[in-house]
Every structure is written in structure tokens, then in C-alpha cells.
Scaffold this motif. Structure first.
Motif, PDB file in Angstrom:
ATOM      1  N   ASN A  66       0.810  -1.212   0.000  1.00 58.63           N
ATOM      2  CA  ASN A  66       0.000   0.000   0.000  1.00 58.63           C
ATOM      3  C   ASN A  66       0.849   1.271   0.000  1.00 58.63           C
ATOM      4  OD1 ASN A  66      -2.529   1.249  -0.101  1.00 58.63           O
ATOM      5  ND2 ASN A  66      -2.597   1.516   2.134  1.00 58.63           N
ATOM      6  N   LEU A  67       1.876   1.294  -0.808  1.00 57.61           N
ATOM      7  CA  LEU A  67       2.734   2.470  -0.884  1.00 57.61           C
ATOM      8  C   LEU A  67       2.031   3.595  -1.642  1.00 57.61           C
ATOM      9  CD1 LEU A  67       6.158   0.860  -1.883  1.00 57.61           C
ATOM     10  CD2 LEU A  67       5.510   1.696   0.379  1.00 57.61           C
ATOM     11  N   PRO A  68       2.276   4.840  -1.262  1.00 53.66           N
ATOM     12  CA  PRO A  68       1.759   5.956  -2.057  1.00 53.66           C
ATOM     13  C   PRO A  68       2.532   6.042  -3.369  1.00 53.66           C
ATOM     14  CG  PRO A  68       3.206   6.777  -0.345  1.00 53.66           C
ATOM     15  CD  PRO A  68       3.043   5.308  -0.096  1.00 53.66           C
ATOM     16  N   PRO A  69       1.967   6.721  -4.384  1.00 48.02           N
ATOM     17  CA  PRO A  69       2.658   6.827  -5.682  1.00 48.02           C
ATOM     18  C   PRO A  69       4.074   7.381  -5.562  1.00 48.02           C
ATOM     19  CG  PRO A  69       0.399   7.601  -5.883  1.00 48.02           C
ATOM     20  CD  PRO A  69       0.633   7.348  -4.424  1.00 48.02           C
ATOM     21  N   GLU A 108      10.222  13.570   1.819  1.00 43.68           N
ATOM     22  CA  GLU A 108      10.407  15.009   1.629  1.00 43.68           C
ATOM     23  C   GLU A 108      10.725  15.333   0.179  1.00 43.68           C
ATOM     24  OE1 GLU A 108      13.425  16.267   4.303  1.00 43.68           O
ATOM     25  OE2 GLU A 108      12.068  16.474   6.011  1.00 43.68           O
ATOM     26  N   LYS A 109      11.588  14.530  -0.411  1.00 45.21           N
ATOM     27  CA  LYS A 109      11.955  14.736  -1.809  1.00 45.21           C
ATOM     28  C   LYS A 109      10.745  14.557  -2.712  1.00 45.21           C
ATOM     29  CE  LYS A 109      15.261  13.161  -5.292  1.00 45.21           C
ATOM     30  NZ  LYS A 109      16.366  12.198  -5.590  1.00 45.21           N
ATOM     31  N   ALA A 110       9.931  13.540  -2.427  1.00 48.96           N
ATOM     32  CA  ALA A 110       8.738  13.279  -3.232  1.00 48.96           C
ATOM     33  C   ALA A 110       7.725  14.400  -3.072  1.00 48.96           C
ATOM     34  CB  ALA A 110       8.119  11.948  -2.826  1.00 48.96           C
ATOM     35  N   ALA A 111       7.563  14.923  -1.841  1.00 48.45           N
ATOM     36  CA  ALA A 111       6.590  15.990  -1.582  1.00 48.45           C
ATOM     37  C   ALA A 111       6.955  17.264  -2.321  1.00 48.45           C
ATOM     38  CB  ALA A 111       6.501  16.241  -0.083  1.00 48.45           C
ATOM     39  N   LYS A 112       8.238  17.545  -2.462  1.00 48.59           N
ATOM     40  CA  LYS A 112       8.667  18.744  -3.191  1.00 48.59           C
ATOM     41  C   LYS A 112       8.285  18.666  -4.660  1.00 48.59           C
ATOM     42  CE  LYS A 112      12.571  19.953  -0.186  1.00 48.59           C
ATOM     43  NZ  LYS A 112      14.064  20.055  -0.091  1.00 48.59           N
ATOM     44  N   LEU A 113       8.321  17.458  -5.201  1.00 49.41           N
ATOM     45  CA  LEU A 113       7.972  17.279  -6.604  1.00 49.41           C
ATOM     46  C   LEU A 113       6.458  17.300  -6.811  1.00 49.41           C
ATOM     47  CD1 LEU A 113      10.514  14.452  -7.527  1.00 49.41           C
ATOM     48  CD2 LEU A 113      10.681  16.876  -8.108  1.00 49.41           C
ATOM     49  N   THR A 118       2.229  11.750  -2.117  1.00 49.29           N
ATOM     50  CA  THR A 118       2.534  11.114  -0.820  1.00 49.29           C
ATOM     51  C   THR A 118       1.287  10.647  -0.103  1.00 49.29           C
ATOM     52  OG1 THR A 118       2.456  13.207   0.386  1.00 49.29           O
ATOM     53  CG2 THR A 118       4.581  12.560  -0.562  1.00 49.29           C
ATOM     54  N   GLU A 119       0.088  11.069  -0.579  1.00 51.92           N
ATOM     55  CA  GLU A 119      -1.206  10.669   0.007  1.00 51.92           C
ATOM     56  C   GLU A 119      -1.266  10.920   1.507  1.00 51.92           C
ATOM     57  OE1 GLU A 119      -1.906   6.647  -1.242  1.00 51.92           O
ATOM     58  OE2 GLU A 119      -2.573   7.279  -3.248  1.00 51.92           O
ATOM     59  N   GLY A 120      -0.711  12.042   1.931  1.00 54.14           N
ATOM     60  CA  GLY A 120      -0.800  12.430   3.334  1.00 54.14           C
ATOM     61  C   GLY A 120       0.230  11.791   4.238  1.00 54.14           C
ATOM     62  N   ILE A 121       1.147  11.005   3.686  1.00 57.11           N
ATOM     63  CA  ILE A 121       2.190  10.364   4.509  1.00 57.11           C
ATOM     64  C   ILE A 121       3.451  11.217   4.468  1.00 57.11           C
ATOM     65  CG2 ILE A 121       3.707   8.354   4.710  1.00 57.11           C
ATOM     66  CD1 ILE A 121       1.435   6.660   3.630  1.00 57.11           C
ATOM     67  N   SER A 122       3.857  11.675   5.618  1.00 58.44           N
ATOM     68  CA  SER A 122       5.083  12.478   5.702  1.00 58.44           C
ATOM     69  C   SER A 122       6.043  11.969   6.764  1.00 58.44           C
ATOM     70  CB  SER A 122       4.723  13.946   5.996  1.00 58.44           C
ATOM     71  OG  SER A 122       3.936  14.033   7.172  1.00 58.44           O
ATOM     72  N   LEU A 138      15.286  -3.562   8.131  1.00 56.22           N
ATOM     73  CA  LEU A 138      14.415  -2.587   8.780  1.00 56.22           C
ATOM     74  C   LEU A 138      12.960  -2.789   8.366  1.00 56.22           C
ATOM     75  CD1 LEU A 138      16.553   0.634   8.235  1.00 56.22           C
ATOM     76  CD2 LEU A 138      16.227  -0.556  10.415  1.00 56.22           C
ATOM     77  N   LEU A 139      12.078  -2.673   9.331  1.00 58.03           N
ATOM     78  CA  LEU A 139      10.645  -2.638   9.091  1.00 58.03           C
ATOM     79  C   LEU A 139      10.195  -1.183   9.194  1.00 58.03           C
ATOM     80  CD1 LEU A 139       7.699  -3.773   8.983  1.00 58.03           C
ATOM     81  CD2 LEU A 139       7.856  -4.033  11.477  1.00 58.03           C
ATOM     82  N   ASN A 140       9.482  -0.705   8.179  1.00 60.95           N
ATOM     83  CA  ASN A 140       9.011   0.679   8.172  1.00 60.95           C
ATOM     84  C   ASN A 140       7.493   0.692   8.015  1.00 60.95           C
ATOM     85  OD1 ASN A 140      11.733   2.287   7.799  1.00 60.95           O
ATOM     86  ND2 ASN A 140      11.799   0.562   6.384  1.00 60.95           N
ATOM     87  N   VAL A 141       6.805   1.485   8.855  1.00 58.21           N
ATOM     88  CA  VAL A 141       5.349   1.576   8.777  1.00 58.21           C
ATOM     89  C   VAL A 141       4.933   3.034   8.867  1.00 58.21           C
ATOM     90  CG1 VAL A 141       4.884  -0.731   9.680  1.00 58.21           C
ATOM     91  CG2 VAL A 141       5.135   1.184  11.263  1.00 58.21           C
ATOM     92  N   ALA A 142       3.787   3.351   8.241  1.00 57.81           N
ATOM     93  CA  ALA A 142       3.299   4.731   8.223  1.00 57.81           C
ATOM     94  C   ALA A 142       1.787   4.734   8.045  1.00 57.81           C
ATOM     95  CB  ALA A 142       3.970   5.508   7.094  1.00 57.81           C
ATOM     96  N   ALA A 143       1.198   5.914   8.255  1.00 61.21           N
ATOM     97  CA  ALA A 143      -0.232   6.108   8.040  1.00 61.21           C
ATOM     98  C   ALA A 143      -0.464   7.571   7.689  1.00 61.21           C
ATOM     99  CB  ALA A 143      -1.028   5.718   9.291  1.00 61.21           C
ATOM    100  N   PRO A 144      -1.441   7.875   6.832  1.00 62.08           N
ATOM    101  CA  PRO A 144      -1.707   9.262   6.442  1.00 62.08           C
ATOM    102  C   PRO A 144      -2.013  10.143   7.657  1.00 62.08           C
ATOM    103  CG  PRO A 144      -2.887   7.752   5.009  1.00 62.08           C
ATOM    104  CD  PRO A 144      -2.325   6.929   6.132  1.00 62.08           C
TER     105      PRO A 144
END
Length: 374
Positions: A66-69, A108-113, A118-122, A138-144
Motif C-alpha cells: 500500500n505504498l503511495p505513488p 520530503e523529496k517526493a513531496a517537493k515534486l 505522498t497521500e498524506g504520509i510524511s 528494517l521494518l518501516n510503517v506509516a499512516a496518512p
């Protein structure tokens, strides 16, 4: 008090479900994909990805859900390339527990473009995958809209990451044990063939040679000579089979094993090595088996005794080239490969996500090029 008890029971239920899933897994790739999906189902996170990181610091995206674009485009190119605080912290040993990443370089790089991608994920949390004193990634998790994971959430994620790390270690140890068992079985079979069939063929060769010397009848002499030739040919094939099962030179290095095998076949193998040859066992095994098949084909079909083997090791790939200047054959790339042996070489390479190429021209010889990542 009641709320704390509920949360504790909820966390135990989550850990139980994850543990049951991990205990069933035998393939690391499928295991990580399944557990990441389950993790997102039972926690408040909506997006997750797992980096597996080797001892040399190189990493790969082992699983993503479920990654953002911003992170999923071009086959997860933003995740697969470049570095970030998480990777650096893992490499230098400063990242040892579950942590909130409030400044993710990739996001951050993606948000600048394009912020919408990012669908609300920062922000995201990152958790080392460990087992005892070993670290795997590493396990990485996020939510909008989620800027921080709470202490209890991080503790739960840390427990899950520990389970994942233990499962990775279990699968790798099991695979290693299977490889050792396979080698031992090959050695046993090689010993049996050497002590029985090989000796019988050698005795048959001597008996036929004696028959040639004992008889004066030309027809009988020719028959014994034919038997001797067939027995000698079978003996050579048997020795090649024993060598394939238990290469006596592989412990001295891949190059020496290839040269030794070629000499056993009566070939003169010219070798060239560029770079430091320290490869994973699966990659070395694949290169060894491919080289064997190529040398066998050269012996049978090229009409030449000189074979040229080049191994070039770069930062993340190893290139193998085997060629001869023999009779060659007509080969068209769009058609099927000309033999089962060559097809098996290609399948072995593709199974390791490598590249296989065959080139041959009538009267100009044959060349096989292999590139394997490691």
C-alpha cells in the motif's frame, strides 16, 4: 486500568497472529509479504515496507504494501535508490530500537515534486529486524496524517520486528542445513560411484586391453579394442559425473575448480579473473554448474581443446564468459535454445535474477555470457 488491560490483550492477540503466520513460512520473500499484510491489518498503520540489508550495507526492498505513488512508482525506484537516515543509522549502528522518523528524506523529496503523490504520509516509524546479536534489515510503517507512533505502538512494532528477525534467521539456518545435507549426500553418492562403478569400468578397460594383446585373431582383436574404447569413454564420463557431484577443486576456489574440471575432460582452460572473488554460496554454485555444462558442450561439439573463461566481479554483479573458437552452430535468438543443457543453464541464471546470453556462429565458435547479482 480497564483500557490498559484491553490494550495488553489486543497486543498479545496481534503477536499471536503474527507468530502463527511466521512459524508457517519457509520462503523469506513470501513470509515477509504475508506478515507485512497481516501487520497492516491488525495495527493502525496503512503503509509498510521492509528493507533487507546485507553485511556489506547494500539493501533491497524485500516487501512493500500500500505504498503511495511517491514511493511505488517505477517499481519502487524511490525506495530502491539512494540513502536515508534509516539506512545510515542501520549501517553505523546508531539505529538499535523502534524510532519515529520525523524527517524522511525520501518522502520530503517526493513531496517537493508533487505533494499529492505522498497521500498524506510524511512521517514513518522504522524498526530494526533483529535476532539475538544479528541484524537483518528494517521494518518501516506509516499512516496518512500520523506524525508520531506512541510508546506502546513502538513497543508492539518492536516485538513484531523481533519475531520477524527470528523467523528470517530460522529460514536461513534451515536453508543452510539443507544445503549442507545436499552436499553430504552428493559426497556419499560420489564415494559410492567411485568405489563401485568407477572401479568396475577401470577393470573392464584393463581386461579389454589384455584381450587385445592375447589374441591373434584380427576380428576378435578389433572387438576387444572397441570394448576398451567404450569402457574408457564410460570411465571418462563417470569421472566427470563424480567431479560434478563432488568437485575436489572447489574448496581451492572457483577458478581452480573450473580449470581442474577442464583438464579432466582433456581441455586447456585459459582463465582470467578481475576483482575479488568472494561470492555467496548459491551464486558460486550456479557459476560452477554453468561452467561444467559449458565445458562439457565444448568438449563434445567444438572440436577444439582451448576454452576461455573470464570472471569479472564488480560491486554488485559477477560476470562469467566462456568461449571457444570451435565449429559453432547456427543459432537464432528468437528460437528455442538448442539443447536441454543450455536451457538448464539459462533457467539456473534466471532463478537468481541474472542475465543469460548465448552467441554462436558456424565456423566461428560459441560464447556464453552470464551476469548474476549478489
Amino acid at each position: 486500568m480497564q483500557r490498559e488491560k484491553y490494550e495488553k490483550n489486543s497486543h498479545l492477540r496481534v503477536l499471536k497472529e503474527i507468530a502463527e503466520l511466521l512459524n508457517e513460512g519457509t520462503d523469506i520473500s513470501l513470509l515477509l509479504s504475508d506478515v507485512l499484510k497481516k501487520l497492516l491489518q491488525v495495527t493502525g498503520a496503512t503503509t509498510g515496507w521492509i528493507f533487507l540489508i546485507g553485511p556489506d550495507g547494500r539493501y533491497n526492498v524485500a516487501s512493500a504494501e500500500n505504498l503511495p505513488p511517491a514511493l511505488s512508482k517505477d517499481h519502487c525506484e524511490p525506495l530502491r535508490r539512494g540513502s536515508c537516515w534509516c539506512i545510515k543509522g542501520f549501517r553505523n549502528g546508531s539505529l538499535t530500537k523502534a524510532s519515529n522518523i520525523i524527517e524522511c528524506r525520501r518522502l520530503e523529496k517526493a513531496a517537493k515534486l508533487n505533494k499529492d503523490e505522498t497521500e498524506g504520509i510524511s512521517f514513518h516509524a522504522t524498526i530494526p529486524l533483529t535476532s539475538a546479536d544479528e541484524v537483518f534489515g528494517l521494518l518501516n510503517v506509516a499512516a496518512p496524517g500520523k506524525k508520531e507512533f506512541g510508546r506502546d505502538e513502538l513497543a508492539l512494532l518492536e516485538s513484531i520486528a523481533l519475531q520477524i528477525g527470528s523467523a528470517i534467521k530460522r529460514v536461513r539456518l534451515t536453508k543452510k542445513a539443507q544445503e549442507v545435507a545436499l552436499i553430504e549426500e552428493r559426497n556419499r553418492l560420489a564415494r559410492d560411484l567411485h568405489d563401485s562403478v568407477n572401479q568396475l569400468l577401470f577393470s573392464l578397460t584393463l581386461t579389454a586391453r589384455g584381450g587385445v594383446e592375447m589374441t591373434e585373431d584380427l576380428e576378435t582383436k578389433h572387438t576387444f579394442q572397441h570394448i576398451q574404447e567404450l569402457a574408457q569413454e564410460a570411465l571418462t564420463e563417470m569421472r566427470a559425473l563424480i567431479w560434478q557431484l563432488r568437485p575436489s577443486g572447489l574448496e581451492k576456489g572457483l577458478i581452480q575448480a573450473i580449470k581442474g574440471y577442464g583438464e579432466m575432460l582433456g581441455l586447456h582452460v585459459h582463465t582470467k579473473l578481475s576483482g575479488l572473488l568472494a561470492l555467496p554460496s548459491l551464486v558460486e554454485e550456479a557459476l560452477w554448474r554453468i561452467s561444467q555444462e559449458a565445458l562439457n558442450n565444448s568438449k563434445r561439439h567444438s572440436g577444439q581443446v582451448d576454452v576461455y573463461v573470464s570472471i569479472k566481479v564488480s560491486k554488485c554483479k559477477v560476470h562469467l564468459t566462456i568461449s571457444d573458437h570451435g565449429c559453432g552452430f547456427i543459432y537464432e535468438k528468437e528460437k528455442e535454445l538448442p539443447s536441454f543443457g543450455i536451457e538448464s543453464m539459462r533457467e539456473r541464471v534466471e532463478a537468481l535474477n541474472g542475465h543469460f546470453e548465448l552467441r554462436s556462429e558456424l565456423g566461428e565458435g560459441t560464447q556464453i555470457d552470464v551476469a548474476l547479482p549478489y
